[in-house]
Motif scaffolding. Structure first.
Motif, PDB file in Angstrom:
ATOM      1  N   UNK A   1       0.832  -1.207   0.000  1.00 54.77           N
ATOM      2  CA  UNK A   1       0.000   0.000   0.000  1.00 54.77           C
ATOM      3  C   UNK A   1       0.864   1.252   0.000  1.00 54.77           C
ATOM      4  N   UNK A   2       1.938   1.232   0.751  1.00 53.72           N
ATOM      5  CA  UNK A   2       2.864   2.373   0.766  1.00 53.72           C
ATOM      6  C   UNK A   2       3.503   2.559  -0.601  1.00 53.72           C
ATOM      7  N   UNK A   3       3.878   1.456  -1.247  1.00 52.03           N
ATOM      8  CA  UNK A   3       4.475   1.547  -2.581  1.00 52.03           C
ATOM      9  C   UNK A   3       3.472   2.081  -3.596  1.00 52.03           C
ATOM     10  N   UNK A   4       2.219   1.643  -3.511  1.00 47.50           N
ATOM     11  CA  UNK A   4       1.194   2.137  -4.427  1.00 47.50           C
ATOM     12  C   UNK A   4       0.936   3.627  -4.202  1.00 47.50           C
ATOM     13  N   UNK A   5       0.954   4.072  -2.946  1.00 49.78           N
ATOM     14  CA  UNK A   5       0.808   5.499  -2.658  1.00 49.78           C
ATOM     15  C   UNK A   5       1.973   6.287  -3.235  1.00 49.78           C
ATOM     16  N   UNK A   6       3.191   5.779  -3.046  1.00 52.19           N
ATOM     17  CA  UNK A   6       4.373   6.460  -3.593  1.00 52.19           C
ATOM     18  C   UNK A   6       4.281   6.536  -5.111  1.00 52.19           C
ATOM     19  N   UNK A   7       3.884   5.447  -5.748  1.00 53.01           N
ATOM     20  CA  UNK A   7       3.720   5.410  -7.201  1.00 53.01           C
ATOM     21  C   UNK A   7       2.727   6.486  -7.636  1.00 53.01           C
ATOM     22  N   UNK A   8       1.567   6.534  -6.966  1.00 53.92           N
ATOM     23  CA  UNK A   8       0.517   7.493  -7.326  1.00 53.92           C
ATOM     24  C   UNK A   8       1.004   8.929  -7.187  1.00 53.92           C
ATOM     25  N   UNK A   9       1.686   9.216  -6.106  1.00 54.07           N
ATOM     26  CA  UNK A   9       2.184  10.580  -5.893  1.00 54.07           C
ATOM     27  C   UNK A   9       3.234  10.938  -6.942  1.00 54.07           C
ATOM     28  N   UNK A  10       4.161  10.030  -7.204  1.00 48.57           N
ATOM     29  CA  UNK A  10       5.174  10.279  -8.235  1.00 48.57           C
ATOM     30  C   UNK A  10       4.517  10.534  -9.586  1.00 48.57           C
ATOM     31  N   UNK A  11       3.507   9.733  -9.911  1.00 45.34           N
ATOM     32  CA  UNK A  11       2.823   9.879 -11.191  1.00 45.34           C
ATOM     33  C   UNK A  11       2.086  11.206 -11.272  1.00 45.34           C
ATOM     34  N   UNK A  12       1.318  11.518 -10.245  1.00 45.27           N
ATOM     35  CA  UNK A  12       0.515  12.732 -10.276  1.00 45.27           C
ATOM     36  C   UNK A  12       1.368  14.005 -10.266  1.00 45.27           C
ATOM     37  N   UNK A  13       2.547  13.939  -9.633  1.00 46.67           N
ATOM     38  CA  UNK A  13       3.418  15.116  -9.552  1.00 46.67           C
ATOM     39  C   UNK A  13       4.522  15.091 -10.602  1.00 46.67           C
ATOM     40  N   UNK A  14       4.448  14.152 -11.547  1.00 46.31           N
ATOM     41  CA  UNK A  14       5.491  13.987 -12.553  1.00 46.31           C
ATOM     42  C   UNK A  14       5.732  15.265 -13.355  1.00 46.31           C
ATOM     43  N   UNK A  15       6.994  15.611 -13.464  1.00 39.08           N
ATOM     44  CA  UNK A  15       7.375  16.797 -14.240  1.00 39.08           C
ATOM     45  C   UNK A  15       7.779  16.417 -15.663  1.00 39.08           C
ATOM     46  N   UNK A  16       7.597  15.152 -16.012  1.00 42.52           N
ATOM     47  CA  UNK A  16       7.949  14.666 -17.345  1.00 42.52           C
ATOM     48  C   UNK A  16       6.978  15.157 -18.410  1.00 42.52           C
ATOM     49  N   UNK A  17       5.833  15.668 -17.983  1.00 37.10           N
ATOM     50  CA  UNK A  17       4.819  16.137 -18.924  1.00 37.10           C
ATOM     51  C   UNK A  17       4.635  17.638 -18.757  1.00 37.10           C
TER      52      UNK A  17
END
Length: 138
Positions: free
Chosen positions: A96-112
């Motif tokens: 669950x912690x990894x999925x939260x980290x994934x979601x935050x990284x994705x939503x805050x991604x500066x790649x786009x």
């Protein structure tokens, strides 16, 4: 497991940090269903990944739920995750912690071109401030 790197690869490959677009591109089925107090969950059946999202959640919150469940689909593909309830956002379970980290990284991604801001993360998308604080200040 380098979650930030994995997210970066996905965003670059699919040209978006939109979890719905990435899921669709990956062949992951996303369903909006009535789930009561449950926010969402990921299941895999016959090699098909399915993300179930509570249709009663706001559209913005659905984005975070989808990103979280996409994290499960990518990081834990063979695990049918327990239901994500409001109080499990602070789960101590590693997946669950990894999925939260994934979601935050994705939503805050500066790649786009248009990543969300920390303010949008908490106010618009419903990402709990405690998760952001833990991610960026620990």
């Amino acid at each position: 497991m380098d979650i930030k790197k994995k997210v970066g690869q996905l965003v670059k490959k699919y040209g978006s940090n939109n979890p719905f677009k990435i899921a669709e591109s990956m062949g992951i089925v996303v369903r909006f269903v009535p789930l009561g107090k449950i926010l969402g969950f990921h299941a895999r059946k016959s090699r098909v990944s399915i993300i179930h999202i509570n249709e009663a959640s706001s559209i913005e919150k659905q984005s975070f739920i989808c990103a979280h469940e996409l994290g499960h689909a990518v990081l834990h593909p063979d695990v049918n995750t327990p239901f994500l309830k409001e109080n499990t956002l602070f789960s101590r379970e590693k997946i669950e912690q990894e999925a939260n980290e994934f979601a935050i990284e994705l939503m805050l991604s500066k790649e786009v071109a248009s990543p969300i801001t920390m303010h949008e993360a908490t106010k618009v998308y419903g990402i709990p401030r405690q998760l952001l604080y833990k991610k960026f200040y620990t």
